[in-house]
Scaffold this motif. Structure first.
Motif, mmCIF file in Angstrom:
data_model
loop_
_atom_site.group_PDB
_atom_site.id
_atom_site.type_symbol
_atom_site.label_atom_id
_atom_site.label_comp_id
_atom_site.label_asym_id
_atom_site.label_seq_id
_atom_site.Cartn_x
_atom_site.Cartn_y
_atom_site.Cartn_z
ATOM 1 N N PHE A 90 -11.524 9.195 6.249
ATOM 2 C CA PHE A 90 -10.486 8.128 6.342
ATOM 3 C C PHE A 90 -9.563 8.017 5.240
ATOM 4 C CE2 PHE A 90 -10.870 6.328 10.859
ATOM 5 C CZ PHE A 90 -11.798 7.272 11.302
ATOM 6 N N LEU A 94 -5.721 7.868 5.601
ATOM 7 C CA LEU A 94 -4.680 6.847 5.166
ATOM 8 C C LEU A 94 -4.121 7.009 3.756
ATOM 9 C CD1 LEU A 94 -7.221 4.091 6.646
ATOM 10 C CD2 LEU A 94 -5.055 5.204 7.778
ATOM 11 N N PRO A 97 0.059 8.837 4.107
ATOM 12 C CA PRO A 97 1.448 8.184 4.026
ATOM 13 C C PRO A 97 1.501 7.218 2.609
ATOM 14 C CG PRO A 97 -0.272 7.077 5.628
ATOM 15 C CD PRO A 97 -0.855 8.451 5.162
ATOM 16 N N ILE A 98 0.258 7.098 2.252
ATOM 17 C CA ILE A 98 0.534 6.191 0.816
ATOM 18 C C ILE A 98 1.113 7.223 -0.120
ATOM 19 C CG2 ILE A 98 -0.830 5.352 -1.034
ATOM 20 C CD1 ILE A 98 -2.550 3.796 1.483
ATOM 21 N N ARG A 101 4.600 7.650 0.171
ATOM 22 C CA ARG A 101 5.315 6.250 -0.284
ATOM 23 C C ARG A 101 5.349 6.308 -1.811
ATOM 24 N NH1 ARG A 101 8.901 2.489 0.973
ATOM 25 N NH2 ARG A 101 8.494 0.486 0.443
ATOM 26 N N LEU A 240 -17.184 2.942 5.101
ATOM 27 C CA LEU A 240 -15.561 3.205 5.307
ATOM 28 C C LEU A 240 -14.898 2.659 4.296
ATOM 29 C CD1 LEU A 240 -14.033 3.717 8.919
ATOM 30 C CD2 LEU A 240 -12.721 2.676 6.691
ATOM 31 N N LEU A 241 -15.057 1.228 4.149
ATOM 32 C CA LEU A 241 -14.210 0.380 3.054
ATOM 33 C C LEU A 241 -14.359 0.785 1.751
ATOM 34 C CD1 LEU A 241 -14.598 -2.976 5.268
ATOM 35 C CD2 LEU A 241 -12.685 -1.588 4.713
ATOM 36 N N LEU A 244 -12.376 3.765 1.232
ATOM 37 C CA LEU A 244 -10.777 3.498 1.084
ATOM 38 C C LEU A 244 -10.381 2.974 -0.287
ATOM 39 C CD1 LEU A 244 -9.865 1.609 4.338
ATOM 40 C CD2 LEU A 244 -9.879 4.104 3.895
ATOM 41 N N PHE A 248 -7.650 4.745 -2.403
ATOM 42 C CA PHE A 248 -6.498 3.960 -2.693
ATOM 43 C C PHE A 248 -6.253 3.676 -4.215
ATOM 44 C CE2 PHE A 248 -6.058 2.169 1.769
ATOM 45 C CZ PHE A 248 -6.126 3.368 2.483
ATOM 46 N N ILE A 402 -8.234 -2.826 -2.186
ATOM 47 C CA ILE A 402 -7.485 -1.994 -1.001
ATOM 48 C C ILE A 402 -6.065 -2.833 -0.661
ATOM 49 C CG2 ILE A 402 -7.578 -1.424 1.361
ATOM 50 C CD1 ILE A 402 -10.800 -1.132 0.941
ATOM 51 N N TRP A 403 -6.417 -4.033 -0.230
ATOM 52 C CA TRP A 403 -5.278 -4.782 0.124
ATOM 53 C C TRP A 403 -4.178 -5.186 -0.911
ATOM 54 C CZ3 TRP A 403 -3.475 -6.860 4.788
ATOM 55 C CH2 TRP A 403 -4.006 -6.453 5.836
ATOM 56 N N VAL A 406 -2.313 -1.645 -0.847
ATOM 57 C CA VAL A 406 -1.413 -1.161 0.340
ATOM 58 C C VAL A 406 -0.310 -2.169 0.518
ATOM 59 C CG1 VAL A 406 -1.771 -1.325 2.869
ATOM 60 C CG2 VAL A 406 -3.495 -0.178 1.186
ATOM 61 N N TYR A 410 3.819 -1.640 0.429
ATOM 62 C CA TYR A 410 4.731 -1.596 1.540
ATOM 63 C C TYR A 410 5.334 -3.153 1.765
ATOM 64 C CZ TYR A 410 2.684 2.425 3.113
ATOM 65 O OH TYR A 410 2.137 3.971 3.169
#
Lengths: 475, 138
Positions: A90, A94, A97-98, A101, A240-241, A244, A248, A402-403, A406, A410
């Motif tokens: 994942f 994920l 698209p990053i 960008r 999973l996290l 990510l 990321f 992560i946050w 991301v 955006y």
């Protein structure tokens, strides 16, 4: 695992090690001829096409963990453990698209550190550098250490020799060839790894049927088939996290987003995710078949090599040796390249030598790669077993980023205070939960706390960021 | 008298040592509790001796299952269901070890599902921000 239980004799191991060492270094020197500046060395001229881009993204994510730890996960946590490991794909899906960008917002960017500095300022950048260097260096050390341990276990090659050779080979070709060499060798390594794992999977299936595996697991290891196996359920989102967070934030992936030709990044990461997703499942399946095949496994981390060597004999032992060597090299080279670029760009260029010319930066990147290699070697030398477990502390650190990353890409309203509090509180509370509750919740809690911080500051103290500011530092 | 005492002490000290060397024994801690259903069993026995490892759900080994036979000195076992599991070793001369008891106490399912829910929500929120952001950026 002691030498006498090695699945390959040391002479064959040394011959294979010599062949692949010469191959990687030769290719590194050959591809390195193209490098004229830091941009060539660090970002392969920003012109990597779809095939190489997809292969390098997949190969970098296929570490020795994928080939060794995925079977271990399946043996410990069963079907859910196998799927939990594959959720790391994942991160690649994920990031697709990053990557697009990133390329759009920072067409001339170099590192993930550039983004953090321009987007959130120097304090957030400083915290980010500490976190990412801790993660990258512990990952590098754990890979090099794993290299020595695995080569010792597979072929009886003494730990120090195996670890030294694999580090030296990766340092040499990464220094000489930069990202060109890393991506080129990744392409070959990914093909070898995928072919090796597919052959191993089919070989296992030819020896034992699904029904036999199921019957054996039901009788001897029923929890591995249990849909409500608590430890495995907890591992799914934590894993999973963690994945990510790793993808990321780390410059290994950002450098690829900058290096891939325009329009390539998104498709390349989706293809890489699709290629990567079944690999832990195939590797895990091999582990689940160990009981039905009658393979006694003395320690969980050796289940993959033992089953494959049992099924394929000496050919399988050679195959697993090559696959593991390739998966180690494909990760160590990427880490060396991306970490040296991060230090060159974010510390050497931005702090120490702002007027440095491109050729000087390229030399600096090469010297930093060498220094990283020597440093990692010195740390690995005493073979402190508990050192590799330090990598698990990195889970809350990377998940807390992560946050900020991301939303920083955006949302104009994502703020500096939100990012700083997210990283500090997220990682702090995540680490606290690591020690007070357990490893299985640390990344999850760090990501949650980080998310809440970012959301609160974006809602109550928003900023109005101008996207063009991200291009300011590219000049 | 002193000589006799010394001889008795030597005899007392040497007899159990000899017998320990010939009887296989577990190095794994007895009565330990595990919460994920897996552990590594380790044992010691005379060099080169073939060992049989048996598992049972009953302390009297009324339903033994042979899980290993060979010269190895360790085995990784996983997927154990809730409850107590008993292991014992035997060499080819029928010397048997003491019984090893392992208490399998899986983590709370309620807590696991609760953590899964939190993890799922965090992941979905992350995916939502990325997909919505990517759409808006077009």
């Amino acid at each position: 695992m002691p030498d006498e239980q090695a699945v390959l004799n040391p002479t064959t191991g040394w011959i294979l090690l010599a062949i692949f060492s010469v191959l990687w270094i030769g290719l590194g020197v050959y591809w390195g001829r193209k490098n004229k500046s830091f941009e060539d060395h660090a970002l392969a001229g920003r012109n990597v096409g779809l095939a190489l881009a997809s292969a390098t993204a997949a190969a970098t994510w296929i570490t020795s963990n994928t080939t060794m730890l995925a079977p271990q996960f399946a043996l410990q946590l069963g079907i859910w453990g196998m799927l939990a490991y594959s959720t790391a794909s994942f991160g690649l899906f994920l990031f697709a698209p990053i990557a697009k960008r990133i390329r759009k917002l920072m067409p001339n960017g170099y590192t993930s550190g550039d983004f953090m500095r321009l987007r959130y300022g120097r304090v957030a950048w400083g915290i980010f550098l500490v976190f990412t260097l801790f993660y990258s260096l512990t990952w590098l050390v754990s890979m090099a250490m794993a290299g020595g341990i695995v080569l010792n276990a597979l072929a009886g090659i003494p730990y120090v020799y195996g670890m030294s050779v694999i580090l030296a080979v990766c340092v040499l070709y990464t220094m000489r060839g930069g990202l060109y060499a890393v991506i080129g060798t990744d392409f070959i390594q990914s093909v070898i790894i995928i072919v090796g794992i597919v052959i191993a999977g089919f070989a296992v299936l030819s020896k034992v049927s699904m029904a036999e595996i199921h019957t054996n697991l039901t009788a001897n290891s029923p929890a591995l088939l249990d849909v409500l196996f608590p430890a495995a359920l907890i591992a799914i989102f934590n894993n999973l996290l963690f994945g990510l967070g790793e993808v990321f934030h780390n410059n290994v992936w950002w450098s690829r987003a900058f290096a891939f030709r325009e329009g390539v990044g998104q498709r390349a990461f989706i293809i890489a995710g699709l290629v990567w997703f079944p690999i832990p499942i195939a590797a895990g399946f091999v582990a689940l078949a160990s009981g039905a095949l009658g393979v006694a496994v003395p320690s969980a981390d050796m289940v993959g090599p033992l089953v494959i060597a049992n099924v394929l004999g000496s050919v399988g032992a050679i195959a697993i040796f090559i696959v593991v060597f390739c998966s180690l090299a494909s990760s160590i080279d990427s880490l060396l390249a991306a970490t040296s670029d991060l230090i060159t760009e974010d510390i050497y260029r931005r702090i120490a030598r702002p007027t440095a010319k491109p050729a000087e930066l390229k030399n600096a990147a090469q010297m930093i790669t060498l220094a990283l290699g020597i440093g990692a070697w010195a740390v690995c030398l005493p073979r402190i077993g508990t050192l590799a477990s330090v990598l698990f502390f990195a889970g809350p650190l990377v998940a807390s980023m992560i946050w900020p990353i991301v939303t920083g890409l955006y949302w104009k309203r994502a703020s500096r205070l939100g990012a700083i509090s997210a990283m500090v509180l997220g990682s702090g509370i995540g680490l606290w939960s690591y020690f007070s509750i357990g490893w299985y919740v640390a990344s999850l809690i760090a990501a949650m706390v980080s998310m809440v911080c970012v959301l609160l500051f974006a809602a109550f103290k928003p900023e109005e960021f101008q996207w063009q500011e991200l291009q300011e530092g590219d000049q | 008298m002193r000589h006799r005492l010394a001889a008795l002490l030597l005899l007392a000290a040497s007899t159990p040592l000899n017998s320990i060397a010939s009887v296989p024994s577990f190095k794994t801690e007895d009565l330990q509790s595990i919460d994920a259903g897996y552990l590594q069993l380790q044992w010691e026995a005379e060099e080169g001796a073939d060992i049989t490892l048996q598992r049972s759900r009953n302390a009297d080994f009324s339903d033994p299952v042979t899980v290993y036979q060979g010269k190895g000195r360790a085995l990784f076992v996983s997927g154990l269901a809730e409850g107590d599991v008993y292991f014992r070793l035997e060499d080819s001369a029928a010397n048997a070890s003491d019984i090893l008891t392992i208490k399998v106490r899986h983590q709370s399912l309620k807590r696991a599902l609760y953590l899964m829910l939190l993890g799922g929500l965090t992941t979905l929120a992350t995916i939502f921000v990325i997909i919505k952001g990517a759409r808006n950026a077009r």
